[in-house]
Structure formats: C-alpha cells, structure tokens
Design a protein around this motif. Structure first.
Motif, PDB file in Angstrom:
ATOM      1  N   ALA A  88       1.213  -1.253   0.021  1.00 55.89           N
ATOM      2  CA  ALA A  88      -0.060   0.192   0.152  1.00 55.89           C
ATOM      3  C   ALA A  88       0.916   1.212  -0.046  1.00 55.89           C
ATOM      4  O   ALA A  88       1.927   1.315   0.881  1.00 55.89           O
ATOM      5  CB  ALA A  88      -0.973   0.184   1.343  1.00 55.89           C
ATOM      6  N   PRO A  89       0.502   2.136  -0.921  1.00 60.08           N
ATOM      7  CA  PRO A  89       1.483   3.399  -1.144  1.00 60.08           C
ATOM      8  C   PRO A  89       1.328   4.217   0.099  1.00 60.08           C
ATOM      9  O   PRO A  89       2.213   5.085   0.534  1.00 60.08           O
ATOM     10  CB  PRO A  89       0.958   3.984  -2.385  1.00 60.08           C
ATOM     11  N   THR A 115      -7.985  12.092  -3.544  1.00 60.93           N
ATOM     12  CA  THR A 115      -6.705  11.477  -3.599  1.00 60.93           C
ATOM     13  C   THR A 115      -6.699   9.999  -3.852  1.00 60.93           C
ATOM     14  O   THR A 115      -5.504   9.706  -4.337  1.00 60.93           O
ATOM     15  CB  THR A 115      -6.041  11.943  -2.371  1.00 60.93           C
ATOM     16  N   ILE A 117      -7.783   8.603  -6.282  1.00 62.38           N
ATOM     17  CA  ILE A 117      -7.226   8.328  -7.582  1.00 62.38           C
ATOM     18  C   ILE A 117      -5.832   8.185  -7.609  1.00 62.38           C
ATOM     19  O   ILE A 117      -5.421   7.118  -8.603  1.00 62.38           O
ATOM     20  CB  ILE A 117      -7.755   9.421  -8.439  1.00 62.38           C
ATOM     21  N   LEU A 118      -5.201   9.227  -7.403  1.00 66.55           N
ATOM     22  CA  LEU A 118      -3.773   9.081  -7.292  1.00 66.55           C
ATOM     23  C   LEU A 118      -3.138   7.803  -6.589  1.00 66.55           C
ATOM     24  O   LEU A 118      -2.401   7.085  -7.364  1.00 66.55           O
ATOM     25  CB  LEU A 118      -3.235  10.421  -6.811  1.00 66.55           C
ATOM     26  N   TRP A 119      -3.416   7.421  -5.470  1.00 68.42           N
ATOM     27  CA  TRP A 119      -2.912   6.320  -5.001  1.00 68.42           C
ATOM     28  C   TRP A 119      -3.289   5.054  -5.354  1.00 68.42           C
ATOM     29  O   TRP A 119      -2.201   4.077  -5.388  1.00 68.42           O
ATOM     30  CB  TRP A 119      -3.056   6.322  -3.376  1.00 68.42           C
ATOM     31  N   ARG A 121      -3.770   4.439  -8.641  1.00 67.58           N
ATOM     32  CA  ARG A 121      -2.812   4.629  -9.743  1.00 67.58           C
ATOM     33  C   ARG A 121      -1.402   4.062  -9.568  1.00 67.58           C
ATOM     34  O   ARG A 121      -0.735   3.018 -10.121  1.00 67.58           O
ATOM     35  CB  ARG A 121      -2.628   5.696 -10.636  1.00 67.58           C
ATOM     36  N   VAL A 122      -0.944   4.511  -8.372  1.00 69.21           N
ATOM     37  CA  VAL A 122       0.503   4.593  -7.946  1.00 69.21           C
ATOM     38  C   VAL A 122       0.521   3.048  -7.504  1.00 69.21           C
ATOM     39  O   VAL A 122       1.437   2.125  -7.874  1.00 69.21           O
ATOM     40  CB  VAL A 122       0.933   5.328  -6.836  1.00 69.21           C
ATOM     41  N   SER A 125       0.677   0.531 -10.644  1.00 72.25           N
ATOM     42  CA  SER A 125       1.845   0.510 -11.115  1.00 72.25           C
ATOM     43  C   SER A 125       3.155  -0.215 -10.359  1.00 72.25           C
ATOM     44  O   SER A 125       3.776  -1.060 -10.957  1.00 72.25           O
ATOM     45  CB  SER A 125       2.261   1.959 -11.465  1.00 72.25           C
ATOM     46  N   ILE A 126       3.031  -0.065  -9.055  1.00 75.87           N
ATOM     47  CA  ILE A 126       4.008  -0.823  -8.513  1.00 75.87           C
ATOM     48  C   ILE A 126       3.860  -2.257  -8.444  1.00 75.87           C
ATOM     49  O   ILE A 126       4.571  -3.041  -8.822  1.00 75.87           O
ATOM     50  CB  ILE A 126       3.815  -0.278  -6.869  1.00 75.87           C
TER      51      ILE A 126
ATOM     52  N   MET B   2       4.161   3.093   2.065  1.00 71.63           N
ATOM     53  CA  MET B   2       5.519   3.744   1.456  1.00 71.63           C
ATOM     54  C   MET B   2       5.601   5.088   1.417  1.00 71.63           C
ATOM     55  O   MET B   2       6.655   5.766   1.329  1.00 71.63           O
ATOM     56  CB  MET B   2       5.382   3.063   0.023  1.00 71.63           C
ATOM     57  N   PHE B   3       4.402   5.990   1.238  1.00 71.88           N
ATOM     58  CA  PHE B   3       4.384   7.253   1.367  1.00 71.88           C
ATOM     59  C   PHE B   3       4.264   7.640   3.078  1.00 71.88           C
ATOM     60  O   PHE B   3       2.833   7.046   3.366  1.00 71.88           O
ATOM     61  CB  PHE B   3       3.692   8.075   0.347  1.00 71.88           C
ATOM     62  N   SER B 125       8.520   3.276 -12.818  1.00 73.93           N
ATOM     63  CA  SER B 125       7.096   3.034 -12.748  1.00 73.93           C
ATOM     64  C   SER B 125       6.467   3.920 -11.726  1.00 73.93           C
ATOM     65  O   SER B 125       5.303   4.669 -12.153  1.00 73.93           O
ATOM     66  CB  SER B 125       6.639   1.553 -12.502  1.00 73.93           C
ATOM     67  N   THR B 129       4.206   7.357 -13.022  1.00 74.97           N
ATOM     68  CA  THR B 129       2.875   7.481 -12.824  1.00 74.97           C
ATOM     69  C   THR B 129       2.534   8.736 -11.964  1.00 74.97           C
ATOM     70  O   THR B 129       1.445   9.440 -12.303  1.00 74.97           O
ATOM     71  CB  THR B 129       2.397   6.292 -11.780  1.00 74.97           C
ATOM     72  N   LEU B 138      -7.035  15.444 -10.251  1.00 72.24           N
ATOM     73  CA  LEU B 138      -7.443  15.242  -8.932  1.00 72.24           C
ATOM     74  C   LEU B 138      -8.701  16.088  -8.435  1.00 72.24           C
ATOM     75  O   LEU B 138      -9.260  15.779  -7.258  1.00 72.24           O
ATOM     76  CB  LEU B 138      -6.450  15.199  -7.975  1.00 72.24           C
TER      77      LEU B 138
END
Lengths: 158, 158
Positions: A88-89, A115, A117-119, A121-122, A125-126, B2-3, B125, B129, B138
């Motif tokens: 999980a980002p 937000t 949407i962003l996470w 996507r991230v 991709s990971i 991760m963030f 990646s 992204t 967003l």
DNA sequence: CCTATAACCTACCTTGGCGGTAGGGTATCA
DNA sequence: TGATACCCTACCGCCAAGGTAGGTTATAGG
C-alpha cells in the motif's frame, strides 16, 4: 525509503538461492557471509518466505533452504508481499478482499476521496512492475556465476 | 506504507487549493478544518511546498496560500518529491545528479548488484505514474478546471 | 549414540523518524 | 493598533525497523 530492508535483503536471499538453484539446500550462513548481512536477522526474513511457500527448508547438518518453485514462476510481487505484508503506497489505501481499492477516509458514502485516484494508480503501477519481474530475471548470466567461487566441497580435517 | 502522511496530507492540501483555485489566497486554517487535520502540522508540510515553488503565500490578514502555477502544470511527482524528498523504493537506490540510478552496495566496479534491476524498474514506474498524474486530474469540480486549457493528460491504462 | 550443524522459535533491545505540539516572531490587512 | 495568519525553531512521545540473544528441535556423519 518505501520498502524496508526486509525487501532489500529478502530479495537478495532469493536471488542467491536461485543462483545456486539446485536440489541441494543452501545454508543461510553461506548467504549471510556472501552478502555481508547479519545471519540472525536474515533468519526472520527467511521465515516469512518459507511461511509464504516460496522456499522450503531442510534442518540439521547439510540442511538449508532452496526455492520451492522454479525461479521463473516466482514473481517479485510474491516475494515483496511475503516480506512486507500488503502493498500500500499510503496508509489510507488498502486492497479489499474482493480486490477493489478501499480508502480509509471514505467513511461516508457521500464523501468521495479525491486523492484516492492518485494512490490507486501508484499502487497499480507498483504491483504491476513487481508482478512482471520474475526471480529468474534477476539471476545473473551463468558466466558471471562461475566468477564467484563456490564453497569447498569437503574441508580437510585438521 | 510507502509514503508517509506528509504526502497524504500534502496532496490533500494541494487539491483543496486547486479546488478553490482563484487569485484569493486561502488560509490554512480553513483547509485544516475542512480536512480535519492538525493546523500546526500542516504548516510544516506547506512550508515544503512553498520552498519547492509549488505554492506561494500572502502573510497577514486575508492572507493564505494559492497555487504558484496552474493545476494542470503541476505533477504529483513534484508534489510528492517536495514533501518526501527524493523518491527511492529502497534505501540502497538513489538517483544520481546525472539522472542515472545508483546502488549504494555497488562499491566495487567488480560487484554488480543484481537486485538493482528490480528497484530501478519499480522506481521508474512510480515516478512515471506520479508524473502522468497532474493536480488538475484530482480536482473533482470540472467547472473549475475549465478556467484554463485542458491538460494534455494521457489516460493511464488500468 | 554422540556430536556438529543448521533450521526454528521467542523474547528482548536500541534507535531514528514520524506525527504532532508549543511558542514565539513577522508581515498585512481594516 | 489590533487582529489575522504566515513563518520559524525547538521540542516530545511513540512505535516500528533493524538487529541481538539464547534457546529448542531436527538431521547427517562418524
């Protein structure tokens, strides 16, 4: 950093096992020494890999670890997830059992988390990258392996 | 995760600023209250965003923050990097000034780090992204985005 | 058997960064 | 001149990461 040394070290161990990829189990002491990593700590990581079914072990003398499956069928997504837990980002994002992405802040159906949407996507991709990279892809070419001396077959008794 | 929440909160602040995207600066107290986040903590994050040139500020009464540039020209890569620092999936990987990826464990020219391949891919990646996702993407309200030409946004394959 | 090996397990410890607070200083309005 | 709100520095509790320690169990070889 986004992944802890659990992943960093654990992937190294897997690569080492794949490199020597045979029937004979490899003792952790060898890998620890070869990689310059603390044995006692590696034991923790290796336990996770074993519980995830990625490697299996033989105890006692001439024991050690070996890959449970072929290196080409093991993805980095499996390895990293075994070591780190769910990918999980950010904390507020997690993957629900049904595979959909959940946002911890979307308590009410009304409130849409922009937000997310962003996470999402991230994260996608990971995961995609980790799934596309197999363990076999990280094993160096055979000619490189020959450069590294293998441990002595039988130590001469003193 | 991760963030850290620095990214989570910081991105929320940026979205809020974009949502109200006008000439009038928005005081941080409003955003803190709206998002339910501690003001004193947000001030730290916002300072990073300002130093990175992503937002600018007006002090004093009727002061606040506003986007330094158009929302469509601000990428999440800029935002996250301003908040978290350099983006690196593991500690041993960092991007050199020349753009190439460096591995902290490749001390000797002889020793090639096999796992570098993996982390380089993962990093690429993630960065890709983050770069593909603009702040404008967003912002929920479409009428606010119409104030400026639509971003050359490439739809991210799911 | 006995010993060496090496996996396995549980508990503990130390450190740094994360998330958050506190308290001021300074610029800008009305 | 007061209220607002940015700005800056310092501090703090907590917790997981990274690592240590010490044992127990299983296996091979002599």
């Amino acid at each position: 950093m986004m992944f802890s040394t659990k992943s960093e070290y654990g992937v190294r161990v897997m690569v080492e096992l794949a490199r020597r990829g045979g029937e004979e189990p490899v003792p952790l002491t060898e890998i620890a020494e070869h990689e310059g990593l603390p044995l006692a700590y590696l034991e923790h990581l290796v336990a996770r890999l074993r519980r995830a079914g990625l490697i299996d072990s033989r105890r006692g003398a001439h024991g050690g670890y070996r890959l449970a499956r072929d290196a080409s069928s093991i993805t980095m997504a499996e390895v990293v997830e075994a070591l780190e837990g769910a990918i999980a980002p950010v904390e507020c994002i997690s993957s629900a059992p049904d595979g959909s992405t959940r946002c911890a802040r979307e308590t009410e159906a009304e409130h849409v988390c922009t937000t997310k949407i962003l996470w999402t996507r991230v994260r996608a991709s990971i995961v995609q990258t980790l799934e596309q990279t197999t363990l076999a892809a990280l094993v160096p070419a055979p000619d490189l392996i020959q450069l590294v001396p293998l441990p002595p077959e039988k130590p001469v008794a003193a």
